[in-house]
Design a protein around this motif. Sequence first.
Motif, short mmCIF file in Angstrom:
data_model
loop_
_atom_site.label_atom_id
_atom_site.label_comp_id
_atom_site.label_asym_id
_atom_site.label_seq_id
_atom_site.Cartn_x
_atom_site.Cartn_y
_atom_site.Cartn_z
N LYS A 195 -31.79 44.51 -28.92
CA LYS A 195 -31.28 43.40 -28.84
C LYS A 195 -29.17 43.25 -29.78
CE LYS A 195 -34.98 40.45 -27.58
NZ LYS A 195 -35.37 40.05 -27.79
N THR A 251 -30.58 38.58 -41.50
CA THR A 251 -29.82 37.96 -41.09
C THR A 251 -30.87 37.35 -39.92
OG1 THR A 251 -28.26 38.08 -42.37
CG2 THR A 251 -27.95 36.84 -40.10
N TYR A 252 -31.34 38.10 -39.07
CA TYR A 252 -32.28 38.36 -37.97
C TYR A 252 -33.26 37.51 -38.28
CZ TYR A 252 -33.59 39.73 -33.29
OH TYR A 252 -33.98 40.11 -32.18
N CYS A 253 -34.04 38.04 -39.63
CA CYS A 253 -35.60 37.60 -39.40
C CYS A 253 -35.57 36.28 -39.61
CB CYS A 253 -36.48 38.57 -40.32
SG CYS A 253 -35.99 39.99 -39.29
N GLY A 290 -33.21 34.84 -40.51
CA GLY A 290 -31.70 32.86 -40.01
C GLY A 290 -32.64 31.56 -40.09
N LYS A 291 -31.55 30.94 -39.54
CA LYS A 291 -31.74 29.64 -38.78
C LYS A 291 -33.37 29.45 -37.70
CE LYS A 291 -28.71 28.56 -35.32
NZ LYS A 291 -27.72 30.12 -35.43
N ASN A 292 -33.54 30.84 -36.63
CA ASN A 292 -34.29 30.70 -36.08
C ASN A 292 -36.20 31.40 -36.64
OD1 ASN A 292 -33.08 30.22 -33.80
ND2 ASN A 292 -31.71 32.33 -33.33
N ARG A 293 -35.82 31.99 -37.99
CA ARG A 293 -37.17 32.40 -38.57
C ARG A 293 -38.19 33.18 -37.65
NH1 ARG A 293 -38.71 32.45 -43.23
NH2 ARG A 293 -40.87 33.00 -43.17
N ARG A 294 -37.05 33.91 -36.75
CA ARG A 294 -37.83 34.91 -36.12
C ARG A 294 -39.40 35.32 -36.87
NH1 ARG A 294 -32.52 36.04 -34.34
NH2 ARG A 294 -31.64 35.21 -32.97
N GLU A 325 -41.52 34.87 -38.42
CA GLU A 325 -42.62 34.50 -38.63
C GLU A 325 -43.19 34.04 -37.50
OE1 GLU A 325 -44.47 29.86 -39.41
OE2 GLU A 325 -42.51 29.72 -39.65
N LYS A 326 -42.30 34.36 -36.26
CA LYS A 326 -42.81 34.62 -34.61
C LYS A 326 -43.57 36.32 -34.34
CE LYS A 326 -41.81 35.14 -29.73
NZ LYS A 326 -42.83 35.47 -29.67
#
Length: 354
Positions: A46, A95-97, A99-103, A105-106
Amino acid sequence: CFQISCQGATSITTFAVFLCDKIAPALRQAVYKRTALAIAQDIKGKIPDFNGNRSSLEVCMLRYLAQEENFENFKEYLNCPGDFLQSYIETRVETYCLGKNRRLEKFLGDSLTHCYESIQSAVFESTNVVKDRKDRNDKISLWLDEFCSALGEVLSLPRTELKGIEHQEITDIEFLNNAMTEALTPLKDHLKEEFASADMSLFETQPHTILAEQFAGCWKQCPFCGAVCTNIMQDHDGDHQLLFHRPQVLTGYKWHKPDNLVIDICSSSVASNCLFWIGEDTWIPYKRYRDAGPPYSTWNIPPDPSMQAYWKWFVSHFRTELEKHYNGKFHGKGEIPASWQIITKQEALDELER
């Protein structure tokens, strides 16, 4: 009879709780291991920086450095390119993990779901295999064999660690199925709580390390200009080489006597009548650079006068910083040509992209 069945139920519950205590650390480890791989794979797909090979990643790093215009960052990149690549990838991954989306946790939640379902499935399969076996009295030992075998791919649960519970007198194998499902639930809930505030420090193998391994290769730097060998094998056969050499000032080269910094590139120097200096008082013609022994003799530097606009822009833009850092001047033989000074950052980046 009631007392016996109660004892049976209690020993099954005790067995399930003991087994889940053993599963807990293995499950946690498996979740983080799986997540690290998933993150590395996702980012490679991505984030354009990581779609290609090391040469294309190099272009992305040079673009980032130009956009930041921070001389300290450039110094780090020029001195330790391998370390810079690691920290560049690490920053991108964080930043990817986080950042504001907090990926993160998912990612952890998806891995937990996968591992948890695999454990439930292993419980179910083991129960199915063992429940109707009339020929075996050690049903629980057989159940544990099946269970550990079914888990093999997902998480590491050594069968030897379960010797202490394999002699339990448990006959109601189907009740064990329910007891295990019940004992597993707190494990899942506990991990979910941890994930809510998880950060990258919890990984044994970091996702950025997995990603960086895909851009491995030779890290030897040209002894004249410091550019990195482009061979994709670390201990490759044959000479080190690269497409574009850089101005030798990037490693601090100066002309003898005056403090003039060298803006020539090695691939044009090897076609000249100039000499370079090694040791106390040894001068070697650039044309015979291999005679200087290693590391010079391990490089193939064919004559080529072409220089990337990027480094012309860099030298012009950071003139003052380079003079101070290397304690020299861009004068005399090291005068920066006027044509370099009109190159814009955008022109330098456009050429790089091509």
